[in-house]
Design a protein around this motif. Structure first.
Motif, PDB file in Angstrom:
ATOM      1  N   ALA A 190       0.847  -1.196   0.000  1.00 31.45           N
ATOM      2  CA  ALA A 190       0.000   0.000   0.000  1.00 31.45           C
ATOM      3  C   ALA A 190       0.882   1.245   0.000  1.00 31.45           C
ATOM      4  O   ALA A 190       1.956   1.249   0.601  1.00 31.45           O
ATOM      5  CB  ALA A 190      -0.897  -0.001   1.237  1.00 31.45           C
ATOM      6  N   VAL A 191       0.421   2.263  -0.691  1.00 35.33           N
ATOM      7  CA  VAL A 191       1.127   3.546  -0.684  1.00 35.33           C
ATOM      8  C   VAL A 191       0.193   4.597  -0.093  1.00 35.33           C
ATOM      9  O   VAL A 191      -0.905   4.822  -0.600  1.00 35.33           O
ATOM     10  CB  VAL A 191       1.577   3.980  -2.103  1.00 35.33           C
ATOM     11  CG1 VAL A 191       2.373   5.283  -2.032  1.00 35.33           C
ATOM     12  CG2 VAL A 191       2.414   2.895  -2.765  1.00 35.33           C
ATOM     13  N   MET A 192       0.652   5.183   0.994  1.00 34.74           N
ATOM     14  CA  MET A 192      -0.143   6.227   1.651  1.00 34.74           C
ATOM     15  C   MET A 192       0.422   7.591   1.252  1.00 34.74           C
ATOM     16  O   MET A 192       1.543   7.922   1.610  1.00 34.74           O
ATOM     17  CB  MET A 192      -0.067   6.050   3.175  1.00 34.74           C
ATOM     18  CG  MET A 192      -0.884   7.062   3.933  1.00 34.74           C
ATOM     19  SD  MET A 192      -1.055   6.550   5.665  1.00 34.74           S
ATOM     20  CE  MET A 192       0.315   7.392   6.373  1.00 34.74           C
ATOM     21  N   HIS A 193      -0.366   8.316   0.480  1.00 36.13           N
ATOM     22  CA  HIS A 193       0.061   9.648   0.046  1.00 36.13           C
ATOM     23  C   HIS A 193      -0.541  10.661   1.017  1.00 36.13           C
ATOM     24  O   HIS A 193      -1.765  10.791   1.101  1.00 36.13           O
ATOM     25  CB  HIS A 193      -0.448   9.955  -1.361  1.00 36.13           C
ATOM     26  CG  HIS A 193      -0.035   8.956  -2.402  1.00 36.13           C
ATOM     27  ND1 HIS A 193       1.082   9.109  -3.183  1.00 36.13           N
ATOM     28  CD2 HIS A 193      -0.592   7.775  -2.766  1.00 36.13           C
ATOM     29  CE1 HIS A 193       1.193   8.066  -3.999  1.00 36.13           C
ATOM     30  NE2 HIS A 193       0.193   7.248  -3.759  1.00 36.13           N
ATOM     31  N   MET A 194       0.315  11.376   1.706  1.00 39.70           N
ATOM     32  CA  MET A 194      -0.197  12.412   2.618  1.00 39.70           C
ATOM     33  C   MET A 194      -0.497  13.653   1.794  1.00 39.70           C
ATOM     34  O   MET A 194       0.373  14.187   1.099  1.00 39.70           O
ATOM     35  CB  MET A 194       0.844  12.723   3.699  1.00 39.70           C
ATOM     36  CG  MET A 194       1.166  11.546   4.600  1.00 39.70           C
ATOM     37  SD  MET A 194       2.263  12.013   5.949  1.00 39.70           S
ATOM     38  CE  MET A 194       3.825  12.171   5.067  1.00 39.70           C
ATOM     39  N   GLN A 195      -1.741  14.086   1.873  1.00 40.60           N
ATOM     40  CA  GLN A 195      -2.120  15.273   1.099  1.00 40.60           C
ATOM     41  C   GLN A 195      -2.941  16.214   1.986  1.00 40.60           C
ATOM     42  O   GLN A 195      -4.130  16.414   1.766  1.00 40.60           O
ATOM     43  CB  GLN A 195      -2.869  14.880  -0.181  1.00 40.60           C
ATOM     44  CG  GLN A 195      -3.925  13.809  -0.022  1.00 40.60           C
ATOM     45  CD  GLN A 195      -4.536  13.401  -1.359  1.00 40.60           C
ATOM     46  OE1 GLN A 195      -3.880  13.383  -2.390  1.00 40.60           O
ATOM     47  NE2 GLN A 195      -5.822  13.076  -1.340  1.00 40.60           N
ATOM     48  N   ILE A 209      -5.820   5.371  11.768  1.00 35.95           N
ATOM     49  CA  ILE A 209      -6.903   4.516  11.293  1.00 35.95           C
ATOM     50  C   ILE A 209      -6.514   3.829   9.994  1.00 35.95           C
ATOM     51  O   ILE A 209      -6.821   2.655   9.771  1.00 35.95           O
ATOM     52  CB  ILE A 209      -8.195   5.332  11.091  1.00 35.95           C
ATOM     53  CG1 ILE A 209      -8.627   5.960  12.403  1.00 35.95           C
ATOM     54  CG2 ILE A 209      -9.319   4.451  10.558  1.00 35.95           C
ATOM     55  CD1 ILE A 209      -9.643   7.048  12.228  1.00 35.95           C
ATOM     56  N   THR A 210      -5.842   4.554   9.142  1.00 39.36           N
ATOM     57  CA  THR A 210      -5.409   3.967   7.871  1.00 39.36           C
ATOM     58  C   THR A 210      -4.480   2.782   8.116  1.00 39.36           C
ATOM     59  O   THR A 210      -4.634   1.713   7.509  1.00 39.36           O
ATOM     60  CB  THR A 210      -4.700   5.037   7.012  1.00 39.36           C
ATOM     61  OG1 THR A 210      -5.600   6.130   6.816  1.00 39.36           O
ATOM     62  CG2 THR A 210      -4.301   4.482   5.662  1.00 39.36           C
ATOM     63  N   VAL A 211      -3.515   2.964   9.029  1.00 44.38           N
ATOM     64  CA  VAL A 211      -2.582   1.868   9.332  1.00 44.38           C
ATOM     65  C   VAL A 211      -3.345   0.692   9.944  1.00 44.38           C
ATOM     66  O   VAL A 211      -3.137  -0.459   9.577  1.00 44.38           O
ATOM     67  CB  VAL A 211      -1.451   2.357  10.272  1.00 44.38           C
ATOM     68  CG1 VAL A 211      -0.540   1.199  10.667  1.00 44.38           C
ATOM     69  CG2 VAL A 211      -0.642   3.466   9.610  1.00 44.38           C
TER      70      VAL A 211
END
Ligand SMILES: CCCCCCCCCCC/C=C/C(=O)SCCNC(=O)CCNC(=O)[C@H](O)C(C)(C)COP(=O)(O)OP(=O)(O)OC[C@H]1O[C@@H](n2cnc3c(N)ncnc32)[C@H](O)[C@@H]1OP(=O)(O)O
Length: 188
Positions: free
Chosen positions: A58-63, A80-82
């Motif tokens: 998974a790639v979490m893009h912080m925006q 929560i995402t993790v």
């Protein structure tokens, strides 16, 4: 602003070439609602998550514009995402990176600590602790793809990942510089 300029100057510069794995834009995870509601926060808007089920990465893009400052709401979204990814048995690894130009994360949101109540600050610091403990103890293989400056809390976030790769750009700084703001992190 003068303080910030000084911070920018004093940040240690790291020069590693960033080869960010390009995601194949697989399944996108649902918004983290549950804990957000518990914390009276809105649903995730500051994270774009690409999850490729065929690789388990998974790639979490912080925006979270403008600089991915870690507010209570944003910290909650990250946690929560993790959590959601960890519950997905097909997910093995997580790459954390930034969609914002030039900045990975500006660290803790300074406005969360300015003229806010003691109660709010308590909740904020608990969320900080939860974020780094969650990443540090995650069963996922975690990688920070640091594609911009990453002072203080941004550096903390990167440190709690298993691996760090940083873009080779002398303008990007990284380091634990929060004491220059007169800030001593509380005991956990
Ligand atoms: C595993 C082991 C664990 C060990 C435990 C270790 C303990 C660690 C403790 C960690 C404690 C952490 C504390 C913090 O993080 S405090 C915050 C520190 N961060 C900073 O001081 C960053 C300051 N910002 C900058 O240096 C620059 O803004 C930056 C390089 C990030 C970007 O520069 P750029 O020129 O691109 O952008 P601007 O400076 O013009 O900023 C744009 C707007 O963003 C606002 N901003 C910037 N930073 C923050 C922030 N941290 N919080 C809130 N807002 C921020 C800035 O004011 C601008 O807003 P406006 O456009 O409205 O003016």
């Amino acid at each position: 602003m003068a303080l910030r300029a000084a911070l920018r100057k004093s940040c240690a510069l790291t020069g590693l070439f960033c080869q960010l794995s390009s995601s194949r834009h697989g399944r996108v995870c649902a918004s983290p609602v549950l804990v957000a509601q518990q914390r009276n926060s809105s649903t995730a808007q500051n994270i774009k998550l690409d999850f490729d089920q065929s690789t388990g990465v998974a790639v979490m893009h912080m925006q979270c514009p403008p600089v991915n400052a870690l507010s209570l709401e944003f910290l909650t979204e990250i946690c929560i995402t993790v959590e959601k990814l960890e519950m997905d048995k097909s997910c093995r690894g997580l790459i954390i990176t930034s969609s914002q130009p030039k900045v990975f994360s500006a660290g803790l949101d300074l406005l969360e600590m300015y003229e806010t109540s003691t109660e709010h600050r308590g909740e904020f610091w608990r969320a900080v602790q939860e974020m780094w403990l969650k990443l540090y103890s995650s069963k996922l293989v975690t990688i920070a793809a640091i594609n911009g400056s990453s002072p203080a809390g941004g550096c903390l976030m990167a440190m709690t990942c298993d691996y760090r790769i940083m873009a080779d750009n002398p303008r990007y700084g990284i380091g634990l510089n929060e004491t220059q703001l007169g800030m001593v992190a509380p005991f956990w």
